[in-house]
Scaffold this motif. Structure first.
Motif, short mmCIF file in Angstrom:
data_model
loop_
_atom_site.label_atom_id
_atom_site.label_comp_id
_atom_site.label_asym_id
_atom_site.label_seq_id
_atom_site.Cartn_x
_atom_site.Cartn_y
_atom_site.Cartn_z
N ARG A 147 0.02 7.54 4.24
CA ARG A 147 -1.45 7.03 4.48
C ARG A 147 -2.29 8.30 5.20
NH1 ARG A 147 -5.76 4.55 2.52
NH2 ARG A 147 -7.14 4.13 4.24
N SER A 276 1.94 6.53 -4.78
CA SER A 276 0.59 5.78 -4.24
C SER A 276 0.93 4.30 -3.70
CB SER A 276 -0.23 5.47 -5.72
OG SER A 276 0.63 4.93 -6.66
N ASP A 278 3.24 3.95 -1.38
CA ASP A 278 3.56 4.36 0.24
C ASP A 278 2.21 4.50 0.55
OD1 ASP A 278 6.41 4.16 -0.24
OD2 ASP A 278 6.61 6.29 0.11
N THR A 279 1.28 5.19 -0.12
CA THR A 279 -0.24 5.46 0.37
C THR A 279 -0.65 3.95 0.68
OG1 THR A 279 -0.21 7.45 -0.59
CG2 THR A 279 -2.46 6.46 0.18
N TRP A 280 -0.85 2.84 -0.02
CA TRP A 280 -1.48 1.78 0.09
C TRP A 280 -0.50 0.96 1.20
CZ3 TRP A 280 -6.14 0.64 -1.06
CH2 TRP A 280 -6.51 1.29 -2.22
N ARG A 281 0.73 0.95 1.16
CA ARG A 281 1.38 0.34 2.25
C ARG A 281 1.29 0.85 3.52
NH1 ARG A 281 5.08 -0.38 -2.32
NH2 ARG A 281 5.83 1.74 -1.85
N GLY A 282 1.16 2.37 3.51
CA GLY A 282 0.95 2.92 4.78
C GLY A 282 -0.55 2.58 5.45
N ALA A 283 -1.38 2.03 4.63
CA ALA A 283 -2.76 1.67 5.07
C ALA A 283 -2.53 0.52 5.90
CB ALA A 283 -3.66 1.37 3.85
#
Length: 748
Positions: A147, A276, A278-283
């Motif tokens: 993220r 992608s 991981d990026t959303w879950r990282g948010a």
């Protein structure tokens, strides 16, 4: 619900803010029999992906600087500046919770050409965690990095790890678990020992590899003062470059080592793009940490606010209430000439058969020269009015009206009353013989429009009732001394209050617009310029709720009614004259100490629990005990002023804890009801008729209405003659003896 949310937030905060010690503190090395010798003697980059078991060293004269425990908003930028100045790159093994707090700084690390590695999310000792938690520590950090930077990493380093030679079977299991997840585990060849802060010279010496050997060197860019680390780096990098060393990231050094050893293996990418998902879950991870941090800061601020309000209230009480008590006990002090004018007592009664006889008899037989008692039966269905009629007291009248609520009953009684001094009494309240006479003495001062008496709890045999006894002495009667000195009394209690007829007429009588009619009319009198005072010696004994359910319902009505009254009189804030003074002094004071402080007070207990589990035990205990000592001091002063035994104060800590939660819920529900425009009906409490004065009682018939026979009856003191409340457990027995003796004399 809100308290549960705060607790959940604190748990999240405790998780992401886990206190950790330096990486140098490790468990002892265990059994190494199951660890391959090639791993123990191999290089610092360990590969167990795909089931293989191999290690890699960097090529000669190659150094990979590694930094643990960051990013830190103070020291990481200084480290990055040194690296940029000397054209060097490094690998930062970051803590996931710190990445979530410093996403811009984490991205700057990558943008400067450096590499990231995982150092877990909360920096725990991975050996002591369950397998699911170990995987979570890595995955959360991976998502936070995704993220913050849009990249991922294939490197991991466990907290409290060391060199290859220190790997035991437990650590080997962890390394293989990480390999199964696709991570290369990186230990170190050389420890700079910067955590000891031995000085830049020593750090440089410890970091320098022997001869021309390569090295993965351990530094720290967080976890304390790293000024010596920064200073040492500024000297170490040019020194080693002068010796022919090159500086790489771990992955760059690994690729160089693989090329040197095998020649044709594909190179690993540096900072590859994150998936992608991981990026959303990282948010979600980043936002959770941000919300937890923000709310914990808010809770900490609220804790300070509660502390300031508590200390401020205590100082005001000790200063002004003590001043009030000293004034009243000054030799020769009095309100003025004795008040002997006749008094009309209004008793609104709805289904009060359990206590109405004791209440009416105590009023009609008081020692004031001329007493009229008007019992207004508000549509009772239990024969309350008939009981009063059968008593046959000559100075008591019964007025029957259809059920219309307490304000209507009070106004009816005032209209039927013959005299200009009006006393209003609840139907479950018993007066001491001198209470009525003492209650009206302040009317010697023509500026006094109303007088609040001293309400005492008569049924103290249950814990809930005893808690209310403590509350009445501290929270009500001590406060009334303060309010009188400040000339902003908000409430004359319904159990014992006196009014001038003229004052009541000026404010339009008792309003039915709120559920706290006593608070409403008192505020109206203050705004109209009348003084409202407190007479501590006029005592009335009332029956308090005996269960938490009844107590909650009563306080819910009181709190909601108080909010209604404050809203009704809100224009006083902008008025001039006496109304404006009450609005700008009384209303804010009541809002702060009557509403805000009780609603925020549970923060003290939440922070106590949090501190005992996650902070320093000693400091937390001292802070909480300090608050309790402040409350005990206030309570001791209040009980001494009221001439009460201190024995019940042993239950004060539990009472304070329970009341904080109760009043928080009450005020929260009251505020919700008020904001949503809901209507709250009057809740009738269950009565058992226990209220009665526990000390000496003299019952007589007023002279002007005394019949020829029987002769006046004087009851002798009951018990040992101690002051009211000096023997709390004797109260119920004394009550019974009082009632029996009154009935035996059959006073007419």
């Amino acid at each position: 619900m809100l308290a549960g949310f705060f607790v959940a937030v604190l748990i999240v905060q405790a998780y992401v803010n886990a206190e950790f010690t330096g990486d140098h503190i490790q468990d002892e090395v265990g059994d190494q029999a199951g660890v391959p010798s090639a791993i123990l003697r191999g290089g610092p980059i360990i590969n167990t992906t795909g089931g293989q078991e191999s290690t890699t060293r960097l090529p000669e004269r190659t150094i990979a600087l590694t930094f643990d425990d960051g990013p830190d908003p103070v020291w990481t930028p200084k480290v990055l500046e040194v690296l940029r100045r000397h054209d060097a790159h490094a690998t930062f093994f970051v803590v996931g919770s710190q990445v979530a707090r410093n996403p811009e700084l984490t991205k700057r690390i990558v943008d400067d050409g450096n590499e990231l590695g995982l150092h877990t999310f909360t920096h725990p000792n991975m050996q002591r965690l369950a397998p699911w938690r170990r995987e979570l520590e890595l995955s959360q950090t991976r998502m936070a990095i995704a993220r913050a930077t849009g990249v991922r990493t294939h490197l991991a380093r466990f907290p409290y790890s060391s060199k290859n030679a220190a790997i035991d079977e437990v650590n080997w299991k962890l390394i293989k678990e990480a390999g199964a997840l696709g991570y290369l585990v990186v230990v170190n060849d050389t420890d700079s020992n910067d955590w000891q802060r031995p000085g830049p010279d020593r750090i440089v010496a410890d970091a320098t590899p022997a001869g021309d050997q390569s090295a993965v060197i351990l530094f720290h860019d967080a976890g304390g003062d790293r000024s010596q680390t920064v200073a040492a780096l500024d000297r170490f990098i040019p020194l080693m470059k002068a010796r022919g060393y090159r500086f790489t990231t771990v992955t760059e050094g690994l690729n160089l080592g693989i090329t040197a050893q095998a020649g044709s293996l594909p190179a690993l990418p540096l900072n590859p793009e994150a998936q992608s998902g991981d990026t959303w879950r990282g948010a979600a991870v980043v936002w959770t940490v941000a919300i937890a941090d923000g709310l914990v800061t808010a809770i900490a601020v609220l804790f300070v606010v509660v502390g300031v309000l508590t200390i401020g209230r205590t100082l005001l009480l000790l200063l002004l209430a003590t001043r009030h008590a000293r004034q009243r006990r000054r030799p020769g002090w009095r309100w003025g000439p004795p008040v002997t004018e006749p008094v009309s007592v209004i008793v609104p009664a709805y289904n009060e058969k359990e206590g109405i006889e004791a209440a009416v008899r105590s009023l009609a037989c008081g020692d004031h020269p001329d007493i009229e008692v008007v019992v207004v039966d508000d549509g009772s269905t239990d024969g309350t009015a008939d009981l009063v009629d059968r008593m046959g007291l000559p100075n008591v009248r019964v007025v029957r009206v259809p059920n219309g609520g307490k304000p209507n009953a009070l106004n009816t009684g005032v209209a039927m009353a013959r005299h200009d001094l009006i006393v209003m009494v609840d139907g479950d309240t018993v007066f001491e013989p001198e209470s009525l006479r003492l209650l009206v003495q302040p009317f010697a001062d023509p500026s006094v429009g109303a007088v609040a008496g001293n309400v005492k709890v008569g049924n103290r045999e249950t814990t809930v009732a005893l808690w209310q006894h403590i509350e009445y002495v501290i929270g009500f009667n001590l406060d009334r001394r303060l309010y009188e000195v400040m000339n902003c009394m908000p409430t004359v209690p319904g159990a014992i209050g006196a009014f001038r007829r003229q004052a009541l007429a000026q404010v339009g009588g008792v309003s039915d617009e709120t559920l706290a009619e006593d608070t409403d009319v008192t505020m109206a009198l203050c705004r109209a310029g009348w003084r409202v005072v407190y007479e501590e010696n006029a005592r009335a004994w009332t029956e308090a709720p005996t269960t938490m359910e009844q107590l909650y319902r009563q306080r819910y009505r009181w709190s909601y009614g108080t909010m209604q009254a404050m809203w009704k009189h809100r224009k006083a804030l902008s008025d001039s004259g006496t109304s404006g003074r009450f609005g700008r002094v009384g209303l804010p004071f009541l809002a702060l100490f009557g509403l805000a402080l009780p609603m925020l007070a549970p923060v003290v207990d939440v922070m106590l629990v949090y501190g005992l589990v996650f902070w320093e035990l000693r400091e937390t205990a001292i802070a909480w005990l300090g608050m309790l000592a402040l409350q005990l001091l206030t309570a001791a002063v209040a009980f001494r002023m009221d001439r009460e035994s201190w024995r019940p104060l042993v239950k004060l800590p539990l009472q304070q804890f329970a009341y904080r939660q109760l009043m928080y819920l009450v005020l929260l529900q009251s505020a919700t009801t008020a904001l949503t425009g809901g209507r709250l009906r009057w809740h009738k409490l269950d009565r058992s008729g226990l209220a009665s004065p526990p000390a000496a009682v003299a019952v007589r018939v007023p002279a002007q209405k005394r019949p020829v026979s029987p002769s006046p009856v004087e009851l002798q003191p009951i018990g040992d003659g101690r002051a009211p409340g000096s023997g709390d457990r004797q109260v119920p027995d004394q009550i019974g003896r009082i009632h029996r003796r009154v009935r035996e004399h059959d006073v007419q």
